[in-house]
Write an enzyme that holds these catalytic residues in place. Structure first.
Site, PDB file in Angstrom:
ATOM      1  N   HIS A  31       0.834  -1.158   0.184  1.00 10.27           N
ATOM      2  CA  HIS A  31      -0.021  -0.081  -0.049  1.00 10.27           C
ATOM      3  C   HIS A  31       0.733   1.219   0.197  1.00 10.27           C
ATOM      4  O   HIS A  31       0.484   2.296   0.817  1.00 10.27           O
ATOM      5  CB  HIS A  31      -0.759   0.184   1.265  1.00 10.27           C
ATOM      6  CG  HIS A  31      -2.131  -0.895   1.236  1.00 10.27           C
ATOM      7  ND1 HIS A  31      -2.617  -1.433  -0.134  1.00 10.27           N
ATOM      8  CD2 HIS A  31      -2.893  -1.793   2.057  1.00 10.27           C
ATOM      9  CE1 HIS A  31      -3.444  -2.498   0.251  1.00 10.27           C
ATOM     10  NE2 HIS A  31      -3.770  -2.580   1.463  1.00 10.27           N
ATOM     11  N   HIS A  86      -9.879   1.866   0.572  1.00 10.75           N
ATOM     12  CA  HIS A  86      -9.844   0.738   1.521  1.00 10.75           C
ATOM     13  C   HIS A  86     -10.751   0.961   2.473  1.00 10.75           C
ATOM     14  O   HIS A  86     -10.555   0.301   3.760  1.00 10.75           O
ATOM     15  CB  HIS A  86      -8.444   0.710   2.017  1.00 10.75           C
ATOM     16  CG  HIS A  86      -7.964  -0.599   2.258  1.00 10.75           C
ATOM     17  ND1 HIS A  86      -8.642  -1.326   3.290  1.00 10.75           N
ATOM     18  CD2 HIS A  86      -6.718  -1.301   2.069  1.00 10.75           C
ATOM     19  CE1 HIS A  86      -7.811  -2.423   3.579  1.00 10.75           C
ATOM     20  NE2 HIS A  86      -6.769  -2.456   2.733  1.00 10.75           N
ATOM     21  N   GLU A 137     -11.690  -3.783  -2.709  1.00 11.98           N
ATOM     22  CA  GLU A 137     -10.982  -2.682  -3.280  1.00 11.98           C
ATOM     23  C   GLU A 137     -10.477  -2.843  -4.810  1.00 11.98           C
ATOM     24  O   GLU A 137      -9.783  -3.754  -4.950  1.00 11.98           O
ATOM     25  CB  GLU A 137      -9.426  -2.815  -2.281  1.00 11.98           C
ATOM     26  CG  GLU A 137      -9.631  -2.921  -0.934  1.00 11.98           C
ATOM     27  CD  GLU A 137      -8.281  -3.756  -0.034  1.00 11.98           C
ATOM     28  OE1 GLU A 137      -6.998  -3.379  -0.566  1.00 11.98           O
ATOM     29  OE2 GLU A 137      -8.661  -4.477   0.515  1.00 11.98           O
TER      30      GLU A 137
END
Length: 322
Positions: A80, A155, A287
């Site tokens: 991420h 997210h 996501e």
């Protein structure tokens, strides 16, 4: 509906929609104050992750003959966007519109070398309430001087029964993906793209999340290839989630090629808003994204964006009851 968003990580902290009796409930996991987000006590609740969402194997990639090393913030991989990705940055509020379709636009400028990534990138994210029960998110990013991988993802952890109602194993889900990208022991795709038919990953027809979850280790944390959804206004149908207790339904549409379906397997005793304590499987993430580790997998759709080109990713969240 009502949505609350902070410019820290362009993060949704609260989203309230009605149930079958018209009662509003907040259906996203989150916190009452900024502090837990700043301290990293919450596992990416509600934020936009980038420069590259999901895992990059060993935190390494080569682009145009140059090898880049990224922070290994989720050993042995980079996750991420690194230690301080887009989800942990203060974005600028560029525009805010009131009226029938209220919206807010956030801007962020990512500099060359940030978290190991090449080139400067200008990013915008606009959340719009396009109707009384629909939210749209438009994400754009333009590299200014070097080619770079870009893969942004939203997210949010959803629980359609209400954020503090317990686990989501009774929710049913349909995913318009007939293939997944199977993963190794470190949750990185192996490079294969395999059919879900006759496996616990098959949600091509509506199925309760809890039905087969015990067959997939800790729970679902897998990228689906969105390859069989109908299209509407350039968006593909990605998923439909339904909570039996409230009759709330979420339909998700996207322009992205993949979607990580994650069932909050690592959430354990997180202190949330209104005194809630979030445990394992207390929410689910949808996501939409480029495929994980695509930068190192030539057979996955490329996530490299050239200077002057525009990365675009739109998501549409439609709420209803049925």
């Amino acid at each position: 509906m009502q949505v609350k968003i902070t410019n820290y990580g362009a993060t949704i902290t609260s989203l309230s929609v009605p149930d079958k009796d018209g009662n509003l409930a907040d259906v996203v996991l989150g916190c009452d104050s900024l502090e837990p987000y700043l301290k990293g006590d919450v596992p990416y609740f509600g934020c936009i992750v980038g420069r590259v969402a999901n895992r990059i194997k060993d935190g390494k990639f080569t682009l145009n003959g140059i090898e880049y090393q990224l922070p290994i913030n989720k050993p042995p991989n980079s996750l991420h966007g690194g230690h301080k990705g887009f989800s942990k940055k203060v974005w600028e509020v560029a525009e805010r519109k009131e009226g029938k379709t209220p919206s807010i636009t956030f801007k962020y400028h990512s500099h060359d070398g940030e978290e190991g990534y090449p080139g400067d990138v200008s990013v915008t994210a606009t959340y719009t309430l396009t109707s009384s029960t629909t939210m749209r998110l438009d994400m754009e990013a333009v590299p200014e001087n070097k080619p770079t991988p870009i893969n942004l993802a939203q997210h949010t952890y959803w629980n359609l029964a209400g954020h503090s109602s317990g686990n989501i194993l009774d929710h049913s889900i349909q995913i318009w993906g007939s293939h997944i990208t199977p993963v190794d022991q470190n949750t990185v795709p192996t490079g294969e793209i395999t059919p879900v038919k006759a496996t616990p990953f098959d949600f091509t027809t509506e199925k309760k999340i809890g039905t087969s979850i015990h067959e997939v280790g800790l729970g679902y944390d897998h990228n689906y290839a969105l390859d069989c959804g109908e299209e509407k206004e350039g968006l593909k149908h990605a998923a439909k989630v339904k909570d039996p207790s409230s009759s709330r339904v979420l339909n998700l549409w996207t322009t992205a090629p993949g979607m990580q379906f994650y069932t909050a397997n690592y959430v354990n005793g997180v202190a949330g808003k209104d005194g809630a304590v979030y445990g394992k499987h207390s929410g689910l993430c949808l996501e939409t994204q480029g495929y994980p580790n695509a930068i190192n997998q030539p057979n996955f759709p490329s996530i490299v964006v050239q200077p002057g080109e525009k990365y675009q990713h739109t998501m549409l969240f439609e709420f209803s009851v049925e």
